[in-house]
Design a protein around this motif. Structure first.
Motif, PDB file in Angstrom:
ATOM      1  N   LEU A 179       0.813  -1.215   0.000  1.00  0.00           N
ATOM      2  CA  LEU A 179       0.000   0.000   0.000  1.00  0.00           C
ATOM      3  C   LEU A 179       0.850   1.270   0.000  1.00  0.00           C
ATOM      4  N   LEU A 180       2.042   1.211   0.609  1.00  0.00           N
ATOM      5  CA  LEU A 180       2.855   2.416   0.792  1.00  0.00           C
ATOM      6  C   LEU A 180       3.854   2.655  -0.336  1.00  0.00           C
ATOM      7  N   VAL A 181       4.443   1.584  -0.853  1.00  0.00           N
ATOM      8  CA  VAL A 181       5.517   1.730  -1.842  1.00  0.00           C
ATOM      9  C   VAL A 181       4.908   1.793  -3.249  1.00  0.00           C
ATOM     10  N   LYS A 182       5.290   2.816  -3.994  1.00  0.00           N
ATOM     11  CA  LYS A 182       4.705   3.030  -5.318  1.00  0.00           C
ATOM     12  C   LYS A 182       5.463   2.330  -6.437  1.00  0.00           C
ATOM     13  N   SER A 183       6.773   2.207  -6.298  1.00  0.00           N
ATOM     14  CA  SER A 183       7.614   1.658  -7.357  1.00  0.00           C
ATOM     15  C   SER A 183       8.005   0.215  -7.033  1.00  0.00           C
ATOM     16  N   ILE A 184       7.941  -0.654  -8.040  1.00  0.00           N
ATOM     17  CA  ILE A 184       8.345  -2.044  -7.832  1.00  0.00           C
ATOM     18  C   ILE A 184       9.837  -2.137  -7.541  1.00  0.00           C
ATOM     19  N   SER A 185      10.636  -1.353  -8.259  1.00  0.00           N
ATOM     20  CA  SER A 185      12.089  -1.381  -8.017  1.00  0.00           C
ATOM     21  C   SER A 185      12.406  -0.946  -6.598  1.00  0.00           C
ATOM     22  N   ASN A 186      11.717   0.083  -6.108  1.00  0.00           N
ATOM     23  CA  ASN A 186      11.928   0.519  -4.723  1.00  0.00           C
ATOM     24  C   ASN A 186      11.444  -0.539  -3.740  1.00  0.00           C
ATOM     25  N   PHE A 187      10.341  -1.199  -4.062  1.00  0.00           N
ATOM     26  CA  PHE A 187       9.799  -2.271  -3.227  1.00  0.00           C
ATOM     27  C   PHE A 187      10.859  -3.346  -3.028  1.00  0.00           C
ATOM     28  N   ILE A 188      11.471  -3.779  -4.136  1.00  0.00           N
ATOM     29  CA  ILE A 188      12.490  -4.825  -4.073  1.00  0.00           C
ATOM     30  C   ILE A 188      13.724  -4.343  -3.301  1.00  0.00           C
ATOM     31  N   LYS A 189      14.118  -3.083  -3.520  1.00  0.00           N
ATOM     32  CA  LYS A 189      15.265  -2.531  -2.795  1.00  0.00           C
ATOM     33  C   LYS A 189      15.009  -2.504  -1.298  1.00  0.00           C
ATOM     34  N   TYR A 190      13.835  -2.043  -0.891  1.00  0.00           N
ATOM     35  CA  TYR A 190      13.510  -1.973   0.533  1.00  0.00           C
ATOM     36  C   TYR A 190      13.527  -3.362   1.178  1.00  0.00           C
ATOM     37  N   LEU A 191      12.999  -4.350   0.452  1.00  0.00           N
ATOM     38  CA  LEU A 191      13.014  -5.715   0.983  1.00  0.00           C
ATOM     39  C   LEU A 191      14.437  -6.229   1.131  1.00  0.00           C
ATOM     40  N   THR A 192      15.272  -5.951   0.138  1.00  0.00           N
ATOM     41  CA  THR A 192      16.660  -6.423   0.172  1.00  0.00           C
ATOM     42  C   THR A 192      17.434  -5.769   1.312  1.00  0.00           C
ATOM     43  N   TYR A 193      17.360  -4.447   1.396  1.00  0.00           N
ATOM     44  CA  TYR A 193      18.068  -3.736   2.467  1.00  0.00           C
ATOM     45  C   TYR A 193      17.531  -4.135   3.835  1.00  0.00           C
ATOM     46  N   GLY A 194      16.209  -4.282   3.925  1.00  0.00           N
ATOM     47  CA  GLY A 194      15.606  -4.671   5.199  1.00  0.00           C
ATOM     48  C   GLY A 194      16.062  -6.045   5.646  1.00  0.00           C
ATOM     49  N   ALA A 195      16.171  -6.984   4.688  1.00  0.00           N
ATOM     50  CA  ALA A 195      16.624  -8.332   5.029  1.00  0.00           C
ATOM     51  C   ALA A 195      18.071  -8.316   5.506  1.00  0.00           C
ATOM     52  N   ILE A 196      18.925  -7.560   4.813  1.00  0.00           N
ATOM     53  CA  ILE A 196      20.340  -7.486   5.212  1.00  0.00           C
ATOM     54  C   ILE A 196      20.473  -6.893   6.609  1.00  0.00           C
ATOM     55  N   ILE A 197      19.770  -5.790   6.857  1.00  0.00           N
ATOM     56  CA  ILE A 197      19.831  -5.152   8.175  1.00  0.00           C
ATOM     57  C   ILE A 197      19.274  -6.083   9.248  1.00  0.00           C
ATOM     58  N   GLY A 198      18.158  -6.752   8.936  1.00  0.00           N
ATOM     59  CA  GLY A 198      17.546  -7.660   9.903  1.00  0.00           C
ATOM     60  C   GLY A 198      18.450  -8.824  10.251  1.00  0.00           C
ATOM     61  N   ILE A 199      19.090  -9.404   9.238  1.00  0.00           N
ATOM     62  CA  ILE A 199      19.993 -10.534   9.469  1.00  0.00           C
ATOM     63  C   ILE A 199      21.164 -10.122  10.351  1.00  0.00           C
TER      64      ILE A 199
END
Length: 371
Positions: A179-199
């Motif tokens: 609902l919040l992220v408008k761009s698919i590329s940004n969506f994928i980037k946020y997931l990737t960065y979030g996973a790295i930070i979370g790990i």
């Protein structure tokens, strides 16, 4: 050995005739048959726990979520024994999954060819988790309508699924990001960065009282106070490093496939295509969440399985829509190789994550050998 034959046929149909919604219906019938006829003794300790809970509702409170407990009461009320209740439960789960998948793609055969040998065996043993996952696929598919009513219905369905298995609440993360992220590329980037930070950070967080407070809060709002004790004791045991590395590689392969499919699709700016991509990435979010939570326990690998189903659906959608001009591009070849590698690794992890019982049960649950 009939399952091997069925999976090969589904795979061939999925690749050569990707718009196979009607002809692949036999695959769904076969999946229902497999699920309903799963031999009891190979459903392991989960079967015993579910059976005990079902047969002792009158004398003690159910240990499961309120939605599943309500279904237990309903089964008892109409006079079903546990095995019959289980058969209805998993059959309905497959039917719900069918209606969810068909809203995303016509290439059902490829989804089933990847799903049955790699994920289904563990899903049918952990049947609450399986039915919850099916409900989540249907819930996210409602977002394809892309209007306010569909979003309200999607939230409602997701909450219903979470009432069967509380890990379903984590799917709300993907919904919020959708609902919040408008761009698919940004969506994928946020997931990737979030996973790295979370790990990197979660092992430190697990040692803090803040994490326990969060878990206690979640246990209270989901009505599962036992969840707090489980996470404090059993589920905070972590995951062996060698197993985590395999799951990390699965995440990398999945991310590779997602990015390449996104770049290879020339209609990504088309509104309908954009919504399909975005909704599927919203569902795939649970794959990233599950990978991060491996630091808590391997039990959360179930979230990775659920996220991979959305990856499978995306791959099936891609093969349905990819341009067929008689030539295979380098990118398409890489997608094919990455997909094959992903399926193999998912099968391996399904066999080693839950101990030696799963490899023992797999041939019998898939009807590769006699009972």
């Amino acid at each position: 050995m009939i399952t091997v034959f069925v999976v090969i046929i589904l795979l061939i149909i999925g690749i050569l005739f990707p718009e196979n919604e009607k002809v692949s219906f036999f695959g769904w019938i076969y999946l229902i048959w497999l699920s309903v006829n799963a031999p009891q003794k190979y459903l392991l300790g989960d079967y015993v726990v579910y059976q005990y809970s079902y047969n002792n509702l009158i004398t003690q409170d159910s240990q499961f979520e309120k939605g599943y407990t309500l279904l237990e009461y309903l089964g008892n009320f109409v006079g079903l024994n546990f095995e019959t209740f289980r058969q209805y439960f998993v059959a309905i789960g497959v039917i719900i999954l069918y209606f969810g998948v068909r809203r995303f793609t016509k290439n059902h055969s490829l989804v089933l060819a990847m799903y049955i040998p790699t994920i289904w065996v563990v899903d049918i043993i952990q049947m609450r988790s399986f039915v919850m996952m099916s409900v989540m696929v249907l819930g996210f598919s409602l977002l394809l309508c892309n209007n306010l009513i569909s979003k309200i219905l999607a939230v409602t369905v997701i909450l219903l699924g979470a009432s069967i298995h509380s890990s379903g609440y984590l799917f709300l993360i993907g919904l919020v990001l959708y609902l919040l992220v408008k761009s698919i590329s940004n969506f994928i980037k946020y997931l990737t960065y979030g996973a790295i930070i979370g790990i990197l950070l979660l092992p430190l967080l697990l040692r803090s009282s803040v994490f326990i407070s969060i878990i206690s809060f979640l246990g209270n709002i989901t009505g599962r106070s036992a969840l707090v004790n489980n996470l404090s004791d059993l589920f905070m045991s972590g995951t062996p490093i060698n197993l985590k590395l395999i799951y990390y590689f699965i995440l990398v392969l999945s991310l590779t496939v997602i990015v390449l499919i996104t770049k290879d699709n020339q209609k990504i700016n088309d509104d309908k295509t954009f919504i399909v991509f975005k909704v599927l990435v919203g569902g795939i979010t649970i794959l990233f969440v599950g990978t991060v939570l491996l630091d808590v326990a391997s039990d959360y690998s179930r979230l990775i399985r659920h996220g991979l189903l959305y990856v499978y659906i995306l791959i099936a959608w891609y093969f349905q829509n990819v341009k067929k001009n008689g030539q295979i591009t380098i990118r398409q070849l890489i997608i094919g190789i990455a997909t094959c590698s992903l399926v193999i690794l998912v099968y391996i992890t399904s066999q080693i994550t839950w101990g030696s019982d799963i490899p023992m049960s797999t041939p019998y649950l898939l009807h590769l050998t006699g009972n």
